[in-house]
Design a protein around this motif. Structure first.
Motif, short mmCIF file in Angstrom:
data_model
loop_
_atom_site.label_atom_id
_atom_site.label_comp_id
_atom_site.label_asym_id
_atom_site.label_seq_id
_atom_site.Cartn_x
_atom_site.Cartn_y
_atom_site.Cartn_z
N UNK A 1 -5.34 -1.98 -5.07
CA UNK A 1 -4.26 -0.98 -5.08
C UNK A 1 -4.00 -0.44 -6.48
N UNK A 2 -4.12 -1.29 -7.49
CA UNK A 2 -3.98 -0.80 -8.87
C UNK A 2 -5.06 0.25 -9.16
N UNK A 3 -6.30 -0.06 -8.76
CA UNK A 3 -7.41 0.85 -9.01
C UNK A 3 -7.22 2.17 -8.25
N UNK B 1 0.83 -1.20 0.00
CA UNK B 1 0.00 0.00 0.00
C UNK B 1 0.87 1.26 0.00
N UNK B 2 1.91 1.28 0.82
CA UNK B 2 2.77 2.46 0.89
C UNK B 2 3.50 2.70 -0.43
N UNK B 3 3.91 1.62 -1.09
CA UNK B 3 4.59 1.74 -2.37
C UNK B 3 3.65 2.35 -3.42
N UNK B 4 2.43 1.80 -3.50
CA UNK B 4 1.46 2.29 -4.49
C UNK B 4 1.06 3.74 -4.18
N UNK C 1 2.37 -0.78 -14.47
CA UNK C 1 2.11 -1.39 -13.17
C UNK C 1 1.58 -2.80 -13.39
N UNK C 2 1.89 -3.72 -12.48
CA UNK C 2 1.50 -5.11 -12.65
C UNK C 2 0.97 -5.69 -11.33
N UNK C 3 0.12 -6.72 -11.49
CA UNK C 3 -0.30 -7.54 -10.36
C UNK C 3 -0.32 -8.98 -10.84
#
Length: 315
Positions: free
Chosen positions: A142-144, A110-113, A226-228
């Protein structure tokens, strides 16, 4: 921040001037009713801005007015761009504030995003991120949240795509006489692209060539991606899960076990994975990170007190 005439912040948009809702299978943004009538331009769409410039050393600085688009026009443009992202409807509520971390890795993700979104440099180079972890751990959330902030607050153009759905879209395009490049083109050029479910698919030659072309185009252009993924980023294989005592495993259990022992680099190939290492910062959530969707379902299944409160209690 937009406020009501009484001075209170709008209770619908909470001062953001826009609202995000679920419409069918997509997240959709609209200008909040509190901001539909612009008090700055009175609906004209343009306003005057005072500028100062020196045209002559003898005369000195001179102030003048120019006609510029009003902030309400910028807002409408950003809302329109948001509705082109393609975010799933289930993420319409997603934000950094309502993401619940169950362990240190989720907190780090979360902090990174959030840091990426709030410190994006329009004029500089921005390294993307890769989130890895089991299903239900909030990677798409987190992507959203990241794309929402970049588009609606920063003013960027962005797109979201689930990789297996992209393959399906290209296959349908072939039937309509379109080439894969026509579909990949807009995804290659957009400022920020989020690719979900990285590594998912059958691993066919068509899928690998499609993914390689998309990553290569963005890598060569220095664009942010960005990736997941559900697949592990760890350099060493994990030991496979042991079977249940009864010897029975559901289809989902079998798939999870396969993901535990298969690495992302094995799914996408060494060439693509090497480029991902340069394009992204990696965060991996442990395999024992709880599936939030399951936790909610299990909580709903627990017996609660009967209507009217626990038995034996008075009025």
């Amino acid at each position: 921040m937009v406020t009501k005439s009484s001075g209170a912040v709008c209770g619908v948009c909470e001062g953001r001037t826009y609202v995000i809702e679920r419409r069918g299978d997509r997240a959709h943004a609209r200008v909040c009713t509190c901001s539909e009538h612009c008090t700055l331009c009175e609906g004209r769409g343009y306003t005057y801005e005072v500028r100062e410039q020196t045209f002559s050393a003898k005369v000195g600085p001179k102030r003048y007015e120019v006609l510029v688009p009003c902030v309400c026009q910028h807002r409408m443009k950003r809302v329109a761009h948001f509705n082109e992202i393609g975010l799933p409807g289930v993420t319409s509520h997603a934000s950094f504030e309502n993401y619940r971390a169950a362990n240190e890795a989720q907190d780090r993700a979360r902090n990174l995003a959030m840091h990426f979104a709030h410190h994006y440099d329009k004029a500089g180079v921005n390294k993307g991120f890769m989130l890895s972890g089991p299903v239900g751990t909030g990677k798409t959330h987190l992507l959203a949240a990241t794309l929402k902030h970049l588009v609606l607050e920063v003013g960027l153009e962005a797109r979201y795509v689930e990789i297996s759905l992209l393959y399906a879209t290209i296959r349908r395009g072939f039937q309509e006489g379109k080439s894969g490049g026509e579909i990949i083109g807009p995804l290659s050029d957009v400022t920020v692209l989020a690719i979900d479910e990285m590594g998912k698919g059958r691993g066919s030659q068509f899928e690998m060539e499609t993914l390689d072309e998309l990553i290569a185009r963005r890598y060569n252009a220095g664009r942010t991606t960005l990736f997941a993924t559900n697949y592990s980023l760890e350099p060493e294989r994990r030991a496979p899960r042991s079977s249940a005592p009864s010897g029975y495993r559901s289809t989902e259990d079998a798939k999870s076990a396969a993901r535990d022992t298969e690495l992302l680099r094995e799914r996408v190939g060494e060439r693509i994975y090497s480029r991902l290492c340069e394009m992204c910062a990696f965060v991996e959530m442990p395999k024992d990170t709880p599936d939030r969707r399951r936790l909610i379902q299990e909580a709903d299944m627990r017996p609660g007190p009967p209507p009217g409160g626990p038995r034996g209690m008075g009025r």
